[in-house]
Design a protein around this motif. Structure first.
Motif, PDB file in Angstrom:
ATOM      1  N   ARG A  78       5.018   0.301  -1.211  1.00 36.37           N
ATOM      2  CA  ARG A  78       3.371   0.368  -0.433  1.00 36.37           C
ATOM      3  C   ARG A  78       3.630  -0.745   0.626  1.00 36.37           C
ATOM      4  O   ARG A  78       3.826  -1.866   0.726  1.00 36.37           O
ATOM      5  CB  ARG A  78       2.557  -0.215  -1.513  1.00 36.37           C
ATOM      6  N   LYS A  79       3.357  -0.481   1.826  1.00 32.87           N
ATOM      7  CA  LYS A  79       3.208  -1.268   3.101  1.00 32.87           C
ATOM      8  C   LYS A  79       1.816  -1.122   3.668  1.00 32.87           C
ATOM      9  O   LYS A  79       1.051  -0.308   3.551  1.00 32.87           O
ATOM     10  CB  LYS A  79       4.475  -0.592   4.128  1.00 32.87           C
ATOM     11  N   CYS A  80       1.472  -2.212   4.426  1.00 32.50           N
ATOM     12  CA  CYS A  80       0.649  -2.427   5.188  1.00 32.50           C
ATOM     13  C   CYS A  80       0.335  -1.543   6.353  1.00 32.50           C
ATOM     14  O   CYS A  80       1.267  -1.708   7.117  1.00 32.50           O
ATOM     15  CB  CYS A  80       0.109  -3.944   5.346  1.00 32.50           C
ATOM     16  N   TYR A  81      -0.674  -0.544   6.675  1.00 39.58           N
ATOM     17  CA  TYR A  81      -0.705   0.074   7.838  1.00 39.58           C
ATOM     18  C   TYR A  81      -2.197  -0.205   8.420  1.00 39.58           C
ATOM     19  O   TYR A  81      -3.099  -0.115   7.908  1.00 39.58           O
ATOM     20  CB  TYR A  81      -0.454   1.577   7.581  1.00 39.58           C
ATOM     21  N   CYS A  82      -2.163  -0.281   9.951  1.00 45.53           N
ATOM     22  CA  CYS A  82      -3.456  -0.639  10.472  1.00 45.53           C
ATOM     23  C   CYS A  82      -3.821   0.748  11.288  1.00 45.53           C
ATOM     24  O   CYS A  82      -2.870   1.548  11.600  1.00 45.53           O
ATOM     25  CB  CYS A  82      -2.902  -1.679  11.440  1.00 45.53           C
ATOM     26  N   TYR A  83      -4.985   0.835  11.340  1.00 47.14           N
ATOM     27  CA  TYR A  83      -5.570   2.133  11.838  1.00 47.14           C
ATOM     28  C   TYR A  83      -6.698   1.777  13.239  1.00 47.14           C
ATOM     29  O   TYR A  83      -7.315   0.724  13.008  1.00 47.14           O
ATOM     30  CB  TYR A  83      -6.475   2.813  10.943  1.00 47.14           C
ATOM     31  N   LYS A  84      -6.468   2.573  14.239  1.00 51.39           N
ATOM     32  CA  LYS A  84      -7.602   2.598  15.122  1.00 51.39           C
ATOM     33  C   LYS A  84      -7.725   4.014  15.729  1.00 51.39           C
ATOM     34  O   LYS A  84      -6.834   4.640  15.379  1.00 51.39           O
ATOM     35  CB  LYS A  84      -7.128   1.617  16.085  1.00 51.39           C
ATOM     36  N   PRO A  85      -8.969   4.227  16.469  1.00 53.49           N
ATOM     37  CA  PRO A  85      -8.904   5.700  16.926  1.00 53.49           C
ATOM     38  C   PRO A  85      -8.165   5.796  18.089  1.00 53.49           C
ATOM     39  O   PRO A  85      -7.531   4.879  18.831  1.00 53.49           O
ATOM     40  CB  PRO A  85     -10.400   5.334  17.658  1.00 53.49           C
ATOM     41  N   CYS A  86      -7.216   6.774  18.159  1.00 55.21           N
ATOM     42  CA  CYS A  86      -6.315   7.128  19.323  1.00 55.21           C
ATOM     43  C   CYS A  86      -7.222   7.175  20.615  1.00 55.21           C
ATOM     44  O   CYS A  86      -8.085   7.809  20.709  1.00 55.21           O
ATOM     45  CB  CYS A  86      -5.616   8.325  18.879  1.00 55.21           C
ATOM     46  N   VAL A  87      -6.617   6.740  21.690  1.00 49.03           N
ATOM     47  CA  VAL A  87      -7.201   6.964  23.184  1.00 49.03           C
ATOM     48  C   VAL A  87      -6.572   8.212  23.752  1.00 49.03           C
ATOM     49  O   VAL A  87      -5.416   8.561  23.613  1.00 49.03           O
ATOM     50  CB  VAL A  87      -6.770   5.780  23.863  1.00 49.03           C
TER      51      VAL A  87
END
Length: 80
Positions: free
Chosen positions: A71-80
């Motif tokens: 399990r790894k940490c993934y960051c999320y943001k809205p795509c541009v």
């Protein structure tokens, strides 16, 4: 007259529901970009810790996700 007002009320309620569902569909179509955190170290057990690290990297949120056998940490943001 009362029957006509009842029909109008039902029509307006249905119209509001349809409009709100259409608005939700537009929001659901927005794409989210996923990037592995560069600062998080170790096995990711807590979404809260991951989210906090992602915020320090400039992302609005993050979560622990499976990657191959860990399990790894993934960051999320809205795509541009």
């Amino acid at each position: 007259m009362a029957r006509r007002m009842g029909s109008l009320s039902v029509f307006l309620v249905v119209l509001v529901l349809v409009i709100s569902l259409e608005m939700q569909a537009e929001v659901a179509e927005a794409r989210t970009c996923k990037t592995q955190s560069s600062k998080f170290k170790g096995y990711c057990l807590s979404d809260t810790n991951c989210r906090n690290v992602c915020r320090t990297e400039g992302f609005p949120t993050g979560s622990c996700d499976f990657h191959v056998a860990s399990r790894k940490c993934y960051c999320y943001k809205p795509c541009v």
